[in-house]
Design a protein around this motif. Structure first.
Motif, short mmCIF file in Angstrom:
data_model
loop_
_atom_site.label_atom_id
_atom_site.label_comp_id
_atom_site.label_asym_id
_atom_site.label_seq_id
_atom_site.Cartn_x
_atom_site.Cartn_y
_atom_site.Cartn_z
N GLY A 140 0.89 -1.21 0.02
CA GLY A 140 -0.13 0.00 -0.10
C GLY A 140 0.81 1.25 -0.17
O GLY A 140 0.33 2.54 0.23
N CYS A 141 2.15 1.16 -0.41
CA CYS A 141 2.98 2.43 0.01
C CYS A 141 2.57 3.42 -1.25
O CYS A 141 2.00 2.75 -2.30
N ASP A 142 2.98 4.66 -1.16
CA ASP A 142 2.32 5.75 -2.00
C ASP A 142 3.43 6.06 -3.26
O ASP A 142 3.00 6.53 -4.19
N ALA A 143 4.59 5.62 -3.14
CA ALA A 143 5.68 5.68 -4.10
C ALA A 143 6.47 4.68 -4.08
O ALA A 143 6.89 3.94 -2.80
N VAL A 144 7.47 4.41 -4.97
CA VAL A 144 8.66 3.53 -5.08
C VAL A 144 10.00 4.16 -5.16
O VAL A 144 10.06 5.22 -5.85
N MET A 145 10.79 3.65 -4.25
CA MET A 145 12.27 4.17 -4.59
C MET A 145 13.24 2.98 -5.28
O MET A 145 13.25 2.06 -4.86
N ILE A 146 14.00 3.21 -6.25
CA ILE A 146 14.71 2.38 -6.98
C ILE A 146 16.20 2.66 -6.83
O ILE A 146 16.52 3.70 -7.20
N GLY A 147 16.70 1.75 -6.19
CA GLY A 147 18.37 2.03 -6.15
C GLY A 147 19.14 1.42 -7.15
O GLY A 147 19.50 1.97 -8.33
N ARG A 148 19.66 0.06 -6.90
CA ARG A 148 20.71 -0.66 -7.74
C ARG A 148 20.41 -0.78 -9.41
O ARG A 148 21.13 -0.56 -10.34
N THR A 149 18.84 -0.93 -9.53
CA THR A 149 18.34 -1.32 -10.92
C THR A 149 18.47 0.17 -11.64
O THR A 149 18.67 0.10 -12.92
#
Ligand code: FMN
Length: 179
Positions: free
Chosen positions: A67-76
């Motif tokens: 249910g999170c509002d946004a995602v954060m993408i690191g290594r990819t």
């Protein structure tokens, strides 16, 4: 973690981001997304989930499961900088394109040229660092990675990249012959 998120909210922070691995875990094992869900349930401010998003499907699954509002993408973001374009395409059409060898060549060459243009001492080191991310999962990438690690000069690395894509991408090789 839930307690820290509550404290952050009480202190007036506008959002929290969570990467749910412990320091002891390092990058081993899987990120426990249920911790993201627990924080989402505990605070009203937006929650940004992070950890192990490799594909657009993973991002959608994280949102569905937590249910999170946004995602954060690191290594990819480093190994597949096209992930953001792919995600947008996936959300609007249900499918997404993969980068061509030409795309990969252009991106690697452009980034390396930008490093050289800065005329800083750390260009070779940064090229090697980026090669670590970029050569994973591409055909013949391990050999390119090893040869870049062994190189001493930035120009030598650019030649290695050109040589690699010349043999792994017809489109690039015809360009190089014409140039
Ligand atoms: C090259 C690199 C640099 C990072 N720098 C930071 C940083 O400065 N601060 C931070 O909180 N996390 C940092 N991280 C961790 C990421 O924000 C992220 O939490 C972690 O990579 C897990 O997400 P991922 O599975 O999408 O890579 C870094 C990760 C990488 C790969």
């Amino acid at each position: 973690m839930v307690e820290m998120a509550r404290i952050a909210e009480d202190c007036g922070l506008q959002a929290v981001a969570l990467h749910p691995r412990t320091r002891e875990q390092g990058y081993s094992g899987r990120a426990d997304w249920s911790r993201i869900a627990a924080i989402k349930a505990a605070v009203k401010i937006p929650v940004i989930g992070n950890g192990d998003i490799l594909t657009p499907e993973d991002a959608v699954r994280m949102i569905d499961e937590t249910g999170c509002d946004a995602v954060m993408i690191g290594r990819t973001a480093s190994s597949n900088p096209w992930i953001f374009r792919q995600l947008e395409q996936f959300l609007t059409t249900g499918r997404y394109d993969h980068p061509t060898q030409r795309d990969r060549y252009d991106m690697m060459r452009t980034y390396y040229e930008m490093l050289l243009a800065r005329a800083e001492d750390d260009s070779v080191g940064k090229m090697k660092q980026f090669a670590t991310y970029f050569t994973h999962g591409i055909r013949g990438g391990a050999a390119l990675r090893v040869s870049i690690y062994q190189a001493k000069e930035a120009r030598q690395i650019l030649d290695l990249v050109d040589g690699f894509f010349e043999t792994h991408c017809d489109e690039v090789s015809s360009d190089l012959v014409l140039a």
